[in-house]
Design a protein around this motif. Sequence first.
Motif, PDB file in Angstrom:
ATOM      1  N   LEU A   1       2.145  -4.142 -12.355  1.00  0.00           N
ATOM      2  CA  LEU A   1       0.489  -3.344 -12.409  1.00  0.00           C
ATOM      3  C   LEU A   1      -0.218  -4.700 -11.894  1.00  0.00           C
ATOM      4  CD1 LEU A   1       1.181  -2.861 -16.417  1.00  0.00           C
ATOM      5  CD2 LEU A   1       0.851  -1.077 -14.286  1.00  0.00           C
ATOM      6  N   ALA A   2       0.031  -6.619 -11.816  1.00  0.00           N
ATOM      7  CA  ALA A   2      -0.739  -6.767 -11.374  1.00  0.00           C
ATOM      8  C   ALA A   2      -1.370  -6.906  -9.743  1.00  0.00           C
ATOM      9  CB  ALA A   2      -0.510  -8.577 -11.446  1.00  0.00           C
ATOM     10  N   LEU A   3       0.122  -6.462  -8.956  1.00  0.00           N
ATOM     11  CA  LEU A   3      -0.373  -6.514  -7.443  1.00  0.00           C
ATOM     12  C   LEU A   3      -1.623  -6.130  -7.023  1.00  0.00           C
ATOM     13  CD1 LEU A   3       3.398  -7.215  -6.651  1.00  0.00           C
ATOM     14  CD2 LEU A   3       1.650  -8.899  -6.226  1.00  0.00           C
ATOM     15  N   GLN A   4      -1.554  -4.229  -7.517  1.00  0.00           N
ATOM     16  CA  GLN A   4      -2.374  -3.694  -7.192  1.00  0.00           C
ATOM     17  C   GLN A   4      -3.560  -4.112  -7.481  1.00  0.00           C
ATOM     18  OE1 GLN A   4      -1.792   0.330  -9.524  1.00  0.00           O
ATOM     19  NE2 GLN A   4      -0.162  -1.463 -10.974  1.00  0.00           N
ATOM     20  N   VAL A   5      -3.948  -5.017  -8.512  1.00  0.00           N
ATOM     21  CA  VAL A   5      -5.133  -5.808  -8.959  1.00  0.00           C
ATOM     22  C   VAL A   5      -5.251  -6.463  -7.773  1.00  0.00           C
ATOM     23  CG1 VAL A   5      -6.409  -6.872 -10.662  1.00  0.00           C
ATOM     24  CG2 VAL A   5      -4.986  -4.748 -11.485  1.00  0.00           C
ATOM     25  N   ASN A   6      -4.883  -7.929  -8.015  1.00  0.00           N
ATOM     26  CA  ASN A   6      -4.602  -9.175  -7.157  1.00  0.00           C
ATOM     27  C   ASN A   6      -4.553  -8.189  -5.572  1.00  0.00           C
ATOM     28  OD1 ASN A   6      -4.575  -9.923  -9.533  1.00  0.00           O
ATOM     29  ND2 ASN A   6      -1.895 -10.901  -9.512  1.00  0.00           N
TER      30      ASN A   6
ATOM     31  N   ARG B   1       0.657  -0.757  -0.017  1.00  0.00           N
ATOM     32  CA  ARG B   1       0.678   0.072   0.351  1.00  0.00           C
ATOM     33  C   ARG B   1       0.979   1.122   0.017  1.00  0.00           C
ATOM     34  NH1 ARG B   1      -3.839   1.707   4.231  1.00  0.00           N
ATOM     35  NH2 ARG B   1      -3.171   0.951   5.872  1.00  0.00           N
ATOM     36  N   GLU B   2       2.048   1.213   0.722  1.00  0.00           N
ATOM     37  CA  GLU B   2       2.288   2.688   1.043  1.00  0.00           C
ATOM     38  C   GLU B   2       3.466   2.682  -0.333  1.00  0.00           C
ATOM     39  OE1 GLU B   2       6.472   4.096   3.705  1.00  0.00           O
ATOM     40  OE2 GLU B   2       5.324   2.799   4.085  1.00  0.00           O
ATOM     41  N   ARG B   3       3.841   1.456  -1.016  1.00  0.00           N
ATOM     42  CA  ARG B   3       4.654   1.612  -2.368  1.00  0.00           C
ATOM     43  C   ARG B   3       3.694   1.969  -3.456  1.00  0.00           C
ATOM     44  NH1 ARG B   3       6.595  -3.317   0.197  1.00  0.00           N
ATOM     45  NH2 ARG B   3       9.890  -2.738   0.260  1.00  0.00           N
ATOM     46  N   TYR B   4       2.535   1.655  -3.442  1.00  0.00           N
ATOM     47  CA  TYR B   4       1.709   2.551  -4.567  1.00  0.00           C
ATOM     48  C   TYR B   4       1.279   3.748  -4.125  1.00  0.00           C
ATOM     49  CZ  TYR B   4       1.847  -2.443  -7.265  1.00  0.00           C
ATOM     50  OH  TYR B   4       2.330  -3.223  -7.525  1.00  0.00           O
ATOM     51  N   ASP B   5       1.225   3.686  -2.912  1.00  0.00           N
ATOM     52  CA  ASP B   5       0.606   5.421  -2.422  1.00  0.00           C
ATOM     53  C   ASP B   5      -1.286   5.405  -2.581  1.00  0.00           C
ATOM     54  OD1 ASP B   5       0.535   7.786  -1.377  1.00  0.00           O
ATOM     55  OD2 ASP B   5       0.533   8.320  -2.903  1.00  0.00           O
ATOM     56  N   LEU B   6      -1.263   4.157  -1.752  1.00  0.00           N
ATOM     57  CA  LEU B   6      -2.738   3.744  -2.517  1.00  0.00           C
ATOM     58  C   LEU B   6      -3.431   3.566  -0.129  1.00  0.00           C
ATOM     59  CD1 LEU B   6      -2.844   1.004  -4.898  1.00  0.00           C
ATOM     60  CD2 LEU B   6      -3.478   3.335  -4.741  1.00  0.00           C
TER      61      LEU B   6
ATOM     62  N   LEU C   1      -4.134   2.799 -13.475  1.00  0.00           N
ATOM     63  CA  LEU C   1      -3.109   1.354 -12.738  1.00  0.00           C
ATOM     64  C   LEU C   1      -1.414   2.393 -12.879  1.00  0.00           C
ATOM     65  CD1 LEU C   1      -3.294  -2.222 -14.735  1.00  0.00           C
ATOM     66  CD2 LEU C   1      -3.664  -1.532 -12.624  1.00  0.00           C
ATOM     67  N   LYS C   2      -1.131   1.911 -11.467  1.00  0.00           N
ATOM     68  CA  LYS C   2       0.199   2.828 -11.261  1.00  0.00           C
ATOM     69  C   LYS C   2       1.818   1.613 -11.007  1.00  0.00           C
ATOM     70  CE  LYS C   2      -1.395   5.694  -7.396  1.00  0.00           C
ATOM     71  NZ  LYS C   2      -1.394   6.523  -5.926  1.00  0.00           N
ATOM     72  N   VAL C   3       2.364   2.462 -11.109  1.00  0.00           N
ATOM     73  CA  VAL C   3       3.607   1.691 -11.292  1.00  0.00           C
ATOM     74  C   VAL C   3       4.902   3.085 -10.857  1.00  0.00           C
ATOM     75  CG1 VAL C   3       5.782   1.258 -13.274  1.00  0.00           C
ATOM     76  CG2 VAL C   3       3.587   1.624 -13.987  1.00  0.00           C
ATOM     77  N   PRO C   4       5.272   2.023  -9.901  1.00  0.00           N
ATOM     78  CA  PRO C   4       6.415   2.915  -8.540  1.00  0.00           C
ATOM     79  C   PRO C   4       7.742   1.930  -9.112  1.00  0.00           C
ATOM     80  CG  PRO C   4       5.688   0.979  -7.225  1.00  0.00           C
ATOM     81  CD  PRO C   4       4.453   0.867  -9.283  1.00  0.00           C
ATOM     82  N   VAL C   5       8.050   3.729  -8.893  1.00  0.00           N
ATOM     83  CA  VAL C   5       9.799   3.972  -9.713  1.00  0.00           C
ATOM     84  C   VAL C   5      10.589   2.818  -8.418  1.00  0.00           C
ATOM     85  CG1 VAL C   5      11.721   5.266 -10.796  1.00  0.00           C
ATOM     86  CG2 VAL C   5       8.756   5.282 -11.419  1.00  0.00           C
ATOM     87  N   ASP C   6      11.285   2.055  -8.789  1.00  0.00           N
ATOM     88  CA  ASP C   6      12.928   2.142  -7.705  1.00  0.00           C
ATOM     89  C   ASP C   6      12.150   1.745  -6.159  1.00  0.00           C
ATOM     90  OD1 ASP C   6      15.109   2.165  -9.954  1.00  0.00           O
ATOM     91  OD2 ASP C   6      15.367   4.370  -9.324  1.00  0.00           O
TER      92      ASP C   6
END
Length: 334
Positions: A303-308, A153-158, A325-330
Amino acid sequence: MPAVLEAPAIGKRRHPEYNSSSSDETDGIDTMAKGGSQLSTMSHSGGSPMRPNVHGIFHHPTGSVQYIIWDPASRACAIIDPVLDFDRRSATFSAVSADELLQFVGRNELKVEVIVDTHPHADHMSAAAYLSGRTGSPTAIGERVAIVQQMWRERYDLPELPVDGRQWHRLLRHGDTITIGSVELAVAYAPGHTLASIILYNEDVAFVNDTVFLPDVGTARADFPGGCAEELWQTISAIVALPKQVRLMVGHDYPPQGRTAAWECSIDEQRENIHLAGRSAVDFVAWRKSRDATLPLPDLMLLALQVNLNGGRPPLKARDGRRFLKVPVDCTHP
């Protein structure tokens, strides 16, 4: 009730027989299978149960295997690790693969009792929510998915993403049982590949997720956040200690040139896995870590993890009603 895998507690990062300072590094998978944790057979009352039927459907774009297991007497079934199709170029979802599962269910007059994901998948989208909506059947996943949700959740900022597993109808605990008519499957915590991986098994069949593949392909990586090579060795050691008659159903196949896709093997065959044969615990862990350091991320992982991790549902809507769909960097590693 079934006896289950004696898994390490959360946060324990070493196999009890893994000792990097030991002078005896000869213990390979044979010794570990005898002395390590074991998955025990389930007991049943009322005589021998009918052998369950298992049908696998291979998803060529991702190498994933989707399963249907059913009780021949009652026609009750479970769907395991279903795939929701996703086209990266157009950013569109489709249910071609999931509908193939439903067509098989319909042709064989089966009743879906539960839809299970064995772990939060990093290489394909889960069709669990879609199939639940079509069938009215509950979804399930290992309870430690909540920890993985918190990590990402933190990595995706959700901040709006619930991280208590409420996206599924049932969170499976170590030692639980899934009942499909007269068929019972025990649930075992199976860490290593991911923190939340589980194995479903009985005295006839074991669904081993991505822990091991067919013997000519190898074993799963263990470098995702929450993964652990030491725990992967322990889980594999428990798998190969199962009774010889147990059929192993793997979660993926990446067939070498000249072989068609397949997904079932025996215990004896798995003990000759190209990543295991001749390796001690120390050797395997060192080799696995070295190899994992060279591997690229799965194509759909970010992409898949934020859906799954949302139960197989598309991302939550933005303020204007669109989904992104977010793409976190590094930030894929802790």
